[in-house]
Design a protein around this motif. Structure first.
Motif, PDB file in Angstrom:
ATOM      1  N   ASP A 288      43.613  40.316  36.622  1.00  0.00           N
ATOM      2  CA  ASP A 288      44.369  39.058  36.694  1.00  0.00           C
ATOM      3  C   ASP A 288      43.457  37.847  36.594  1.00  0.00           C
ATOM      4  O   ASP A 288      43.921  36.741  36.329  1.00  0.00           O
ATOM      5  CB  ASP A 288      45.119  38.989  38.029  1.00  0.00           C
TER       6      ASP A 288
ATOM      7  N   VAL B 166      39.189  36.469  35.684  1.00  0.00           N
ATOM      8  CA  VAL B 166      37.846  36.757  35.187  1.00  0.00           C
ATOM      9  C   VAL B 166      36.926  35.584  35.537  1.00  0.00           C
ATOM     10  O   VAL B 166      37.216  34.437  35.197  1.00  0.00           O
ATOM     11  CB  VAL B 166      37.848  36.955  33.655  1.00  0.00           C
TER      12      VAL B 166
ATOM     13  N   LYS C  58      39.848  33.172  33.367  1.00  0.00           N
ATOM     14  CA  LYS C  58      41.268  33.518  33.455  1.00  0.00           C
ATOM     15  C   LYS C  58      41.647  33.700  34.909  1.00  0.00           C
ATOM     16  O   LYS C  58      40.907  34.335  35.671  1.00  0.00           O
ATOM     17  CB  LYS C  58      41.490  34.827  32.679  1.00  0.00           C
TER      18      LYS C  58
ATOM     19  N   ARG D  95      45.442  34.634  36.348  1.00  0.00           N
ATOM     20  CA  ARG D  95      46.851  34.765  35.999  1.00  0.00           C
ATOM     21  C   ARG D  95      47.704  34.005  37.013  1.00  0.00           C
ATOM     22  O   ARG D  95      47.482  34.109  38.207  1.00  0.00           O
ATOM     23  CB  ARG D  95      47.241  36.248  35.982  1.00  0.00           C
TER      24      ARG D  95
ATOM     25  N   TYR E  77      40.519  42.589  30.257  1.00  0.00           N
ATOM     26  CA  TYR E  77      41.906  42.586  29.796  1.00  0.00           C
ATOM     27  C   TYR E  77      42.854  43.226  30.798  1.00  0.00           C
ATOM     28  O   TYR E  77      44.054  43.128  30.672  1.00  0.00           O
ATOM     29  CB  TYR E  77      42.015  43.298  28.447  1.00  0.00           C
ATOM     30  N   LEU E  78      42.291  43.923  31.769  1.00  0.00           N
ATOM     31  CA  LEU E  78      43.112  44.652  32.729  1.00  0.00           C
ATOM     32  C   LEU E  78      43.187  43.964  34.080  1.00  0.00           C
ATOM     33  O   LEU E  78      43.835  44.449  34.990  1.00  0.00           O
ATOM     34  CB  LEU E  78      42.564  46.075  32.897  1.00  0.00           C
TER      35      LEU E  78
END
Lengths: 218, 218, 218, 218, 218, 218
Positions: free
Chosen positions: A165, A167, A189, A191, A162-163
């Motif tokens: 940009d 995964v 993920k 970002r 969650y921390l």
């Protein structure tokens, strides 16, 4: 699998169980960078300097040479000491990165660092602050993280995904006929970047991680 | 199953539930070494010296003789005492290994050692430091570990598989027709070595562990 | 199911849920021994002396008579007291076994003993030391253990199956058509003995436990 | 379902989730006893005296009358008070049972009593001693127990099924087509008695619990 | 679904996850009562007075008017305060109910009240005493309760379903083709009343909860 | 998917795992509002001001411009500080909202705030009071929340979905053929509004979140 490559100066994590090749993934990330004229740093909490250099060497990546040429720093830290001095490491990080000129950083593994904090709240706060410092340090960072025992898509402590940009999930796929366990990679993920959500098979070969982009798992 | 064999001076763990033959696996590993001119040591936290020698003897491995010839040391330790004196054991390990000239070491089991620490953080730190000492001792080590109750691919405390260079998983495969439970072995990780990821059936016979490399589980 | 029978002077455990016949299993083990000229002892933490003798009697096993003939000792202990005095029991065990001449011992159940320790580390250490004393006492021992709520192949506290030479699993098999629940037995481990890994149906009849060696579960 | 009926002076438990009719089961057990000339006692921790009598009345069981005739005692206890005074209740139990002449006793529910102990070890010891007192009181006792949230075959605290002579499991069977939830009963254990292991459907009707012995669940 | 309707002066609970319409269910229960000449009270721990009145209004139920006519009381309480003063609330409840003349009471939700107690034993005792007071207050009460995260048939804290006379379960049914999540209602328990055990689909419409008694879920 | 749109002045939460686009969802919610003449505020506990503005920019949403025009406030808070000063934030919130004239508010993420409280009771009380303040502030709020590791329909701490007027669930759907992971959205609850309960596929594109209302997941 990522259109336009990994965004510069982003913080990424590779989540995987034991034997999924997380460390190889990190070594390869640095080797590619150095081949393209970038400097890199490898911080290991799990291996000695010699083992890291040897592991890279067996894949044909001349880490010894990179270090001598000033293109690579390999640092082996004791996780207990790193945890104890994380706030000073955090403060000095931007300066260290700038002085060395590192554009790529790998920390293998963030789980071992997380484990050193027994108190959940302290762990979260420390890791939160550490990821913030990494984002501000002006470097593209790849953390490796152990996977949760029961959920291969989650990290061991369930916070680092969650921390960050981006995964990347490395996991085992065990077919029902018990034949051969396969390795599968999936980008969960990134970002601000388009990315495929396909699960692709990969192998750990003599030359490093090989993702079969055209193939499907079964 | 491993191309070129197990890497020298590496630290490996065999994860398995009760009755999967972990101890036999360790005894056989030493017997093979001694047959090839290597010295070995067997540290047991679970059995007495006599039971270890007897168990090996029933497989046709003359451990008594090996001990008399100075090729083998069998040491039975109390897990509580081992846990309490782990830091001194750690310090003396390289010297002990060198003096005896052991090239192969087995610890049966690391789980019993881990259990002696109630505090998670202490356990992790102690086990981390211990594995580091083993890696530095210049010996090829096989640890045995109990499996997690719910996940046969994870160790009981979920840490040792991340601190070792290789992981061998022994587990039960229970067919749906309830006929006969079978045993299956899979190499999950060998650092710096190519290895098959096939799940192979094996049996515990009068001669030790027999892996059927050509066969499939079903 | 075991070639050559249960090894002498070994420590075994029968794991099973409520109603799987663990106690009957233990009574039958003693009856068979006495029929073959061995002396035995039954230590119960769950029943009174009278209930044990009565239960055996209903299966046609004359425990009252065995006790009078000096071939059997039936001891009902309070689990709290047993836990509190376990170290002295441990110390006196070899002498007691020798004086009475018992060759077979049953403890029904080890789970109730384990439950009396709230602190995990104390429990492990006490049970570890107790099993060691049993192994040294020169007697073949059958412990009964409750099964884990979620995993019928594991004991309630998940440790005793690792400290024993043999593990017998008794469990329910519930067919999907909800017809009739069946009982199934499987030998999970016998150290130093070949054994079948077949799952066999059994019943608890008026004559004790009946395993159907030729039949399959379904 | 039990050959020769429930053994006299035994301790039994009915395990079931909310709404499976455990209380009705207990009321019916007493009504049957009284119809056959036995005296009974109903101890409730969940309802008031009036509600118990009313519930029985709606099934056509004249509990009011039974009480007036001296054949039945209905006692509503506060679980906190019962827990606090369990040792004195335990001591007085045999005398109370004898004086009243009760041959059947129901406690509804043992779970509510268990819940009042926060400390696991205290709970186990108290419940263990209580069940021992019940066995010694010379009365046939039916305890009701809530089921474990995840396992309908286990009691809420996972201990009472190991301390009783018999276990009856009441549970929901939810067919996959979502039509109608059904109720199913299974005898899991009756010490020293042969019993069917068939799962049988039952209903809670105006006349109490009706088990369909000839029918199958689906 | 209940023959002869909900028994008067009983204590019922509606268990459901977020979005299953528990609150609407409670509002509707009061509206129906008021339409039939009964007075009611709505105690909310989750919403403000205005939101409750507005929510009812959007279903076409004139709660504002009911309040002005003296047929309805809507009370918004802070859960922390309610927990702290529960013993006095409990004591005053019968008098308050009598003075106002309420025949129907809704508490939305009991879970939020339960959450305010950190200590399990305190929570159980407080909730037990509270339900007893509600039963004695001479009013028909509907509590709403959140469902357990993993088991839609159990309440969040797993106790209220055992302390109530009736349990209604509201839950999601997610078909495997991922098309549309449906809502299903099932009566799990109504003490002293016959009830169907069919699972019926329902919807939350502009007019409130609509149960399709003739339809099946699929 | 919601008839008549999201109700004004309501409090909503978007629950989703890492990489499901929760943040993009929040940014888009504000962009839509600003395009329709509403002012908005974005409070982030996870990113810096610059990263938020940059992320929005890459989707073509001119957040920089919005800020300069006074239509948007982007605030990056440290979660520890926010947790420590939550009661004063709560008190000042209505005034701040009114002064700035914000009609839409996003907090990304409430999970990071929840994590800062180690004590469960404190967390619940603080979050409860905070959601109450948000409801009273006269603004439509979208919170983002991490999903529970094991249940994609529940929030990480399992409370926020009960305190909000609406719940949107974003989750991964992994087909069994391991081809491509898909994203699916479902509205679980909207208080006082009719809404579809269909699960719809969506993608995170260069232009933001795209829900395919006409398509089904498979």
């Amino acid at each position: 699998m990522v259109q336009g490559g990994i965004p510069e100066r982003s913080l990424l994590v590779t989540i995987g169980g034991a034997g999924t090749g997380k460390t190889t993934f990190g070594l390869q990330f640095l080797q590619h960078g150095i081949e393209n004229g970038q400097k890199g740093a490898f911080i290991t909490l799990e291996e000695s300097y010699d083992r890291v250099v040897q592991s890279a060497g067996e894949k044909g990546w001349p880490f010894e040479e990179h270090v001598q040429n000033g293109n690579l720093a390999v640092v082996d830290l004791d996780p207990v000491e790193m945890a104890n001095s994380l706030s000073s490491i955090r403060n000095e990080l931007p300066q260290l990165v700038e002085e060395f000129g590192a554009e790529r950083l790998v920390l293998d593994s963030v789980s071992l660092l997380e484990m050193m904090y027994d108190d959940q709240a302290t762990r979260r706060t420390e890791i939160y602050d550490f990821t913030k410092a990494l984002k501000n340090a002006g470097v593209t960072t790849f953390l490796t993280s152990e996977a949760d025992q029961d959920n291969p898509f989650a990290s061991r402590h369930g916070i680092i995904e969650y921390l960050t940009d981006g995964v990347v999930v490395l996991r085992y796929v065990r077919p029902e006929d018990f034949r051969e366990t396969r390795l599968a990679v999936e980008i969960q993920k990134i970002r601000d970047a388009n990315h495929s959500r396909e699960t692709k098979p990969y192998e750990i070969t003599n030359d490093g991680i090989s993702v079969y982009r055209q193939a499907n798992i079964f």
